[in-house]
Design an enzyme around this catalytic site. Structure first.
Site, PDB file in Angstrom:
ATOM      1  CB  CYS A 169      -9.726   1.678  -3.407  1.00 42.86           C
ATOM      2  SG  CYS A 169     -11.464   1.852  -3.865  1.00 42.86           S
ATOM      3  CG  HIS A 309      -5.524   1.247  -8.143  1.00 42.35           C
ATOM      4  ND1 HIS A 309      -5.959   0.633  -6.987  1.00 42.35           N
ATOM      5  CD2 HIS A 309      -6.566   2.016  -8.565  1.00 42.35           C
ATOM      6  CE1 HIS A 309      -7.201   1.016  -6.713  1.00 42.35           C
ATOM      7  NE2 HIS A 309      -7.593   1.858  -7.658  1.00 42.35           N
ATOM      8  CD  GLU A 320      -1.678   2.147 -11.341  1.00 41.78           C
ATOM      9  OE1 GLU A 320      -1.169   1.262 -10.635  1.00 41.78           O
ATOM     10  OE2 GLU A 320      -2.846   2.088 -11.770  1.00 41.78           O
ATOM     11  CE  LYS A 341      -8.216  -2.424  -8.403  1.00 43.22           C
ATOM     12  NZ  LYS A 341      -6.750  -2.434  -8.195  1.00 43.22           N
ATOM     13  CG  HIS A 346     -11.824  -1.693  -7.736  1.00 43.88           C
ATOM     14  ND1 HIS A 346     -11.245  -2.015  -6.526  1.00 43.88           N
ATOM     15  CD2 HIS A 346     -11.634  -0.349  -7.885  1.00 43.88           C
ATOM     16  CE1 HIS A 346     -10.742  -0.929  -5.978  1.00 43.88           C
ATOM     17  NE2 HIS A 346     -10.958   0.091  -6.776  1.00 43.88           N
ATOM     18  CG  PHE A 405     -13.226   7.295  -4.334  1.00 39.91           C
ATOM     19  CD1 PHE A 405     -12.462   7.371  -5.484  1.00 39.91           C
ATOM     20  CD2 PHE A 405     -14.566   6.973  -4.461  1.00 39.91           C
ATOM     21  CE1 PHE A 405     -13.010   7.136  -6.734  1.00 39.91           C
ATOM     22  CE2 PHE A 405     -15.131   6.735  -5.711  1.00 39.91           C
ATOM     23  CZ  PHE A 405     -14.358   6.816  -6.846  1.00 39.91           C
TER      24      PHE A 405
END
Length: 422
Positions: A169, A309, A320, A341, A346, A405
């Site tokens: 991502c 994010h 975060e 998002k 996403h 990830f």
């Protein structure tokens, strides 16, 4: 970063509208483009919500042969790249093809094409021994992610360095960061860089269902993506693409190009910890932020806005928040933060580039997009997450971050073209 890199062209294909103008109007209105999945019957799945692009390749000028040859991710990417190149004002042949680089980010490549073709050659999964004669002639192109970069390079007639970056991502951030490095070292005069992903398919939905990373709020798709909200329960799967024309800032100013923003610093780190897990202290993301600020020669107090994010998973939002506090110190409580998002879902590897587009437009217009659906802030996420309504504010310097990830953490600092690092 030794050289500031200018963004002189932007192209976006995102949920809620086609093109840069529609994208920015959606973000600043606070509207959401999340809805019930329509690409296939989602009834068997836990999460049945998605952020789909209303994208018609024929209406975009693709020929029937191109539509047959290219996966949806490639079509989205080429459409965005064409828009970015046209937006840049560069005339055809203005730069020698060998001096034009292309860098494409993607997390899952040609997922839709691969899954559709497997279903065809296996007769819907009923045949263990598949019959390859039923496959399209371009199946190999779906199998290799390099086909995405090849399609973009052909579309913009680039013959310089061409590459694919696939870091989950953070792919969209990392691809643009790599393109900036190519320009800074002189390997190209301009770069067409960005990312694309079209992952809304049964195999992807099943994978995220298995780890419960996506939302189960199927009865309220429009409000399902809730980053930093106490009631959040996972992200909404999306799709899309964003591409940029990049060139050294000095060169862009010499040709009197319109400069949306300048990329001043980029850094990435890995946590070497867990494929999907995150340490709660946010140490690695904080390290990436600090390194990006150092390369930009800027201090934490210089940041006017943080594009988070903000996936809407419980562990990401806590992680975060900790990273922003650790890296920005006392300024963390004063700087506005938001997650787009919440409105466009996403889109995995593509989202980092789509968020760069949002950052450049925030600098251009001095407007900070809101975090939609944030009505009940999580007390563990106590920063200024700009809820519900866009905020007009002078926005000269923006930090955008990504988490992927595999433990990938990336950060990029953008400024207005006239901002001079200390």
């Amino acid at each position: 970063m030794a050289k500031a890199i200018a963004i002189t062209g932007i192209g976006v294909r995102a949920p809620g509208g086609i093109g840069v103008k529609a994208f920015w109007e959606l973000l600043t209105s606070g509207r959401t483009a999340t809805r019930a999945m329509s690409f296939f019957d989602p009834a068997p799945f836990r999460s049945r919500v998605a952020a789909e692009c209303d994208f018609d390749p024929v209406a975009e000028g693709f020929t029937p042969r191109e539509v047959r040859r290219m996966d949806r991710a490639a079509l989205l990417g080429v459409a965005a790249a064409r828009e970015a190149f046209a937006d840049s004002g560069l005339a055809a042949g203005a730069v020698a093809p060998g001096r034009v680089a292309v860098t494409v980010g993607s997390a899952v490549g040609c997922t839709m094409g691969l899954e559709e073709e497997y279903a065809t050659v296996s007769d819907g999964g009923r045949s263990w021994l598949v019959d390859h004669t039923y496959a399209v002639p371009h199946l190999y192109g779906y199998f290799v992610p390099s086909s995405l970069a090849a399609e973009v390079a052909w579309a913009v007639e680039a013959e310089g360095p061409v590459s694919v970056v696939s870091t989950g991502c953070t792919s969209g951030l990392d691809a643009v960061g790599y393109a900036c490095a190519l320009l800074a070292e002189g390997s190209a005069e301009i770069a067409v860089a960005g990312a694309t992903d079209a992952p809304i398919s049964p195999i992807t939905v099943a994978c995220f269902d298995a780890i419960k990373a996506t939302t189960a709020r199927n009865d309220d798709p429009e409000h399902a993506s809730r980053p930093f909200d106490r009631s959040r329960d996972g992200f909404v799967l999306g799709e899309g693409s964003a591409f940029f024309v990049l060139e050294p800032l000095e060169a862009a100013l010499r040709r009197r190009a319109h400069v949306y923003a300048a990329i001043r610093g980029f850094a990435s780190r890995s946590n070497a910890f867990h494929m999907t897990g995150l340490r709660p202290d946010g140490r690695e993301m904080a390290a990436a932020i600090t390194a990006a600020l150092d390369r930009a020669r800027l201090a934490p107090a210089d940041i006017d806005y943080v594009n988070a994010h903000g996936s809407g998973t419980r562990q990401n939002d806590r992680h975060e928040t900790a990273a922003v506090r650790r890296s920005l110190g006392h300024h963390a409580r004063r700087v506005p933060v938001s997650s787009i998002k919440s409105m466009i879902g996403h889109s995995l590897g593509a989202i980092g580039s789509i968020e760069i587009a949002a950052c450049a437009l925030a600098i251009e217009h001095d407007v900070i997009p809101p975090t939609a659906n944030l009505r009940e802030p999580d007390p563990e996420c106590e920063l200024d997450y700009v809820p519900l309504v866009a905020r007009e504010q002078r926005t000269d310097t923006v930090l955008t971050v990504g988490s992927g990830f595999g433990g990938f953490q990336s950060a990029m600092v953008l400024t207005g073209p006239d901002a001079v690092p200390r």
